[in-house]
Design a protein around this motif. Structure first.
Motif, PDB file in Angstrom:
ATOM      1  N   GLU A 285      39.074  58.176  26.089  1.00 57.44           N
ATOM      2  CA  GLU A 285      38.634  58.116  27.501  1.00 57.44           C
ATOM      3  C   GLU A 285      39.181  56.881  28.220  1.00 57.44           C
ATOM      4  N   VAL A 286      39.642  55.875  27.459  1.00 58.07           N
ATOM      5  CA  VAL A 286      40.221  54.668  28.079  1.00 58.07           C
ATOM      6  C   VAL A 286      41.715  54.864  28.394  1.00 58.07           C
ATOM      7  N   ASP A 287      42.339  55.821  27.720  1.00 56.72           N
ATOM      8  CA  ASP A 287      43.808  55.922  27.748  1.00 56.72           C
ATOM      9  C   ASP A 287      44.384  55.977  29.161  1.00 56.72           C
ATOM     10  N   ASP A 288      43.818  56.835  29.996  1.00 60.69           N
ATOM     11  CA  ASP A 288      44.434  57.067  31.304  1.00 60.69           C
ATOM     12  C   ASP A 288      43.785  56.268  32.424  1.00 60.69           C
ATOM     13  N   THR A 289      42.958  55.275  32.070  1.00 56.05           N
ATOM     14  CA  THR A 289      42.395  54.378  33.088  1.00 56.05           C
ATOM     15  C   THR A 289      43.396  53.249  33.348  1.00 56.05           C
ATOM     16  N   PRO A 290      43.240  52.498  34.448  1.00 53.83           N
ATOM     17  CA  PRO A 290      44.143  51.359  34.687  1.00 53.83           C
ATOM     18  C   PRO A 290      44.063  50.297  33.589  1.00 53.83           C
ATOM     19  N   HIS A 291      42.983  50.322  32.789  1.00 53.78           N
ATOM     20  CA  HIS A 291      42.858  49.342  31.707  1.00 53.78           C
ATOM     21  C   HIS A 291      43.870  49.602  30.574  1.00 53.78           C
ATOM     22  N   GLY A 292      44.122  50.854  30.255  1.00 56.40           N
ATOM     23  CA  GLY A 292      44.829  51.210  29.021  1.00 56.40           C
ATOM     24  C   GLY A 292      46.316  50.883  29.064  1.00 56.40           C
ATOM     25  N   LYS A 293      46.767  49.930  28.275  1.00 58.60           N
ATOM     26  CA  LYS A 293      48.185  49.514  28.276  1.00 58.60           C
ATOM     27  C   LYS A 293      48.827  49.633  26.901  1.00 58.60           C
ATOM     28  N   TYR A 294      48.115  50.223  25.941  1.00 54.19           N
ATOM     29  CA  TYR A 294      48.624  50.181  24.561  1.00 54.19           C
ATOM     30  C   TYR A 294      49.849  51.051  24.348  1.00 54.19           C
ATOM     31  N   PHE A 295      50.012  52.123  25.130  1.00 52.04           N
ATOM     32  CA  PHE A 295      51.257  52.887  24.963  1.00 52.04           C
ATOM     33  C   PHE A 295      52.396  52.273  25.770  1.00 52.04           C
ATOM     34  N   ASP A 296      52.067  51.497  26.826  1.00 54.34           N
ATOM     35  CA  ASP A 296      53.117  50.719  27.507  1.00 54.34           C
ATOM     36  C   ASP A 296      53.673  49.650  26.562  1.00 54.34           C
ATOM     37  N   GLU A 297      52.790  49.112  25.709  1.00 53.23           N
ATOM     38  CA  GLU A 297      53.247  48.102  24.751  1.00 53.23           C
ATOM     39  C   GLU A 297      54.387  48.634  23.884  1.00 53.23           C
ATOM     40  N   VAL A 298      54.337  49.915  23.583  1.00 51.72           N
ATOM     41  CA  VAL A 298      55.375  50.506  22.727  1.00 51.72           C
ATOM     42  C   VAL A 298      56.748  50.340  23.383  1.00 51.72           C
ATOM     43  N   GLU A 299      56.786  50.535  24.706  1.00 47.69           N
ATOM     44  CA  GLU A 299      58.048  50.405  25.440  1.00 47.69           C
ATOM     45  C   GLU A 299      58.491  48.930  25.511  1.00 47.69           C
ATOM     46  N   TYR A 300      57.531  48.059  25.750  1.00 51.35           N
ATOM     47  CA  TYR A 300      57.866  46.623  25.733  1.00 51.35           C
ATOM     48  C   TYR A 300      58.397  46.220  24.356  1.00 51.35           C
ATOM     49  N   GLY A 301      57.967  46.932  23.334  1.00 55.80           N
ATOM     50  CA  GLY A 301      58.417  46.625  21.977  1.00 55.80           C
ATOM     51  C   GLY A 301      59.908  46.842  21.794  1.00 55.80           C
ATOM     52  N   VAL A 302      60.464  47.852  22.452  1.00 57.41           N
ATOM     53  CA  VAL A 302      61.916  48.069  22.352  1.00 57.41           C
ATOM     54  C   VAL A 302      62.646  46.923  23.050  1.00 57.41           C
ATOM     55  N   ALA A 303      62.154  46.554  24.238  1.00 56.26           N
ATOM     56  CA  ALA A 303      62.819  45.478  25.002  1.00 56.26           C
ATOM     57  C   ALA A 303      62.803  44.161  24.231  1.00 56.26           C
ATOM     58  N   VAL A 304      61.675  43.839  23.619  1.00 51.79           N
ATOM     59  CA  VAL A 304      61.595  42.552  22.922  1.00 51.79           C
ATOM     60  C   VAL A 304      62.478  42.574  21.675  1.00 51.79           C
ATOM     61  N   ARG A 305      62.566  43.709  21.017  1.00 50.66           N
ATOM     62  CA  ARG A 305      63.426  43.771  19.809  1.00 50.66           C
ATOM     63  C   ARG A 305      64.899  43.777  20.200  1.00 50.66           C
ATOM     64  N   MET A 306      65.225  44.358  21.351  1.00 51.66           N
ATOM     65  CA  MET A 306      66.605  44.225  21.861  1.00 51.66           C
ATOM     66  C   MET A 306      66.917  42.753  22.095  1.00 51.66           C
ATOM     67  N   ALA A 307      65.971  42.034  22.697  1.00 55.01           N
ATOM     68  CA  ALA A 307      66.191  40.607  22.972  1.00 55.01           C
ATOM     69  C   ALA A 307      66.375  39.829  21.667  1.00 55.01           C
ATOM     70  N   MET A 308      65.529  40.097  20.683  1.00 56.28           N
ATOM     71  CA  MET A 308      65.632  39.376  19.408  1.00 56.28           C
ATOM     72  C   MET A 308      66.987  39.623  18.747  1.00 56.28           C
ATOM     73  N   LEU A 309      67.410  40.888  18.726  1.00 56.95           N
ATOM     74  CA  LEU A 309      68.694  41.228  18.094  1.00 56.95           C
ATOM     75  C   LEU A 309      69.861  40.610  18.862  1.00 56.95           C
ATOM     76  N   ALA A 310      69.807  40.736  20.193  1.00 60.94           N
ATOM     77  CA  ALA A 310      70.914  40.212  21.008  1.00 60.94           C
ATOM     78  C   ALA A 310      71.026  38.694  20.871  1.00 60.94           C
TER      79      ALA A 310
END
Ligand code: CP
Length: 317
Positions: A285-310
């Motif tokens: 029930e929290v997923d689709d509220t403005p509070h829920g950011k845990y699946f956005d974190e997954v996308e930030y995870g690709v960006a941060v790992r790109m940065a680490m590798l680069a």
């Protein structure tokens, strides 16, 4: 100035605030590549080896996705049982690393033993990135969490970051606290006392830029939080199965009732997966509220790992 080039990333503990900000800045620029759903050529002549001795969905696949998005190539194993690194006549970690480093330009390792990533780095002639070692560290997780907060709130300084749950035994939580402690923010550490931070972490926080408060009052702490971060209860840290299950029944679960007094713009985060023997730590029930950011974190995870590798492989300065 790129202090990461050619070096290992094993822990966030000794990273400076400037180094963390460098990774976040480069990760923000990587978001442009991700948004275009394209491939860059920054690492087109480089090969990443993944050596995963423990299960993973996010860490392995996002490191692989990051390398492919940067134009590089990937090889490795997702399960040591298909390699010579496991089984009755298993090769030592040292010998496995001294073999795999001949095939690649960098290694990402996940391993059940604390200290295994450091050991791998000591034997590797190519940079080693820690994808999680035992209950010790998970630096790319801490950094992607920091990137999520920084991107969603526009700053890290001045925030009250609530950490609700297992602060004692989980590697991602250690890496996140070691990151956030470098900033001028408040850590509100809320949960059962059995899983509050170890004395070494408290000493680290005492010597850091942040302020902190430890409390068992989860519900009473929520109104102050700009960020509410939770995670799984670590089973390996429990004295017995019975002790683990008893604590699990008292472990905070995040639902809309608990969030009713939260700030409207409080973001709820979780490193995922959010499952345990009793169900989910954050209810759907929290997923689709403005509070829920845990699946956005997954996308930030690709960006941060790109940065680490680069950064480590010299694709950016
Ligand atoms: N958060 C995290 O480390 O997820 P995985 O175990 O799926 O890699």
């Amino acid at each position: 100035m790129n202090s990461f080039k050619g070096n290992d990333i094993i822990s966030t503990e000794l990273m400076t605030k400037q180094e963390i900000e460098k990774i976040l800045d480069v990760a923000a620029s990587m978001n442009e590549i991700l948004k275009m759903k394209t491939k860059a050529k920054l690492l087109e002549d480089k090969i990443l080896a993944v050596m995963f001795f423990q299960t993973s969905t996010r860490t392995r696949l996002s490191f692989e996705s990051a390398m492919l998005r940067l134009g590089g190539s990937v090889l490795g194993f997702a399960d040591a049982k298909v390699s010579r690194a496991a089984g009755p006549r298993a090769e030592t970690l040292e010998d496995t690393v001294r073999t795999v480093d001949k095939y690649c330009d960098a290694i990402v390792i996940r391993h059940p033993e604390s200290g295994a990533a450091r050991k791998a780095a000591d034997y590797s002639r190519v940079p080693v990135l820690n994808g999680g070692d035992g209950q010790n560290q998970h630096p790319s997780q801490g950094l992607l969490d920091a990137l999520t907060i920084w991107s969603e709130k526009g700053t890290l300084d001045g925030l009250t970051v609530g950490i609700v749950g297992d602060m004692k035994e989980t590697r991602g939580m250690h890496s996140l606290m070691h990151c956030l402690a470098k900033f001028n923010l408040k850590l509100l550490l809320a949960g059962p006392k059995e899983i509050s931070p170890e004395p070494a972490m408290i000493r680290f926080l005492e010597d850091s830029a942040c302020s902190y408060e430890v409390t068992e009052d989860v519900e009473g702490s929520i109104p102050a939080m700009d960020v509410l971060y939770t995670t799984r209860l670590n089973k390996e840290g429990a004295d017995s199965d019975e002790a683990y299950m008893e604590l699990l029944h008292r472990y905070p679960r995040i639902d809309l009732n608990l969030l009713k007094n939260a700030k409207k713009d409080c973001i709820v985060m979780h490193d995922l997966p959010r499952t345990d023997e009793l169900g989910l730590q954050i209810l759907p029930e929290v997923d689709d509220t403005p509070h829920g950011k845990y699946f956005d974190e997954v996308e930030y995870g690709v960006a941060v790992r790109m940065a680490m590798l680069a950064l480590v492989l010299g694709g950016v300065e």
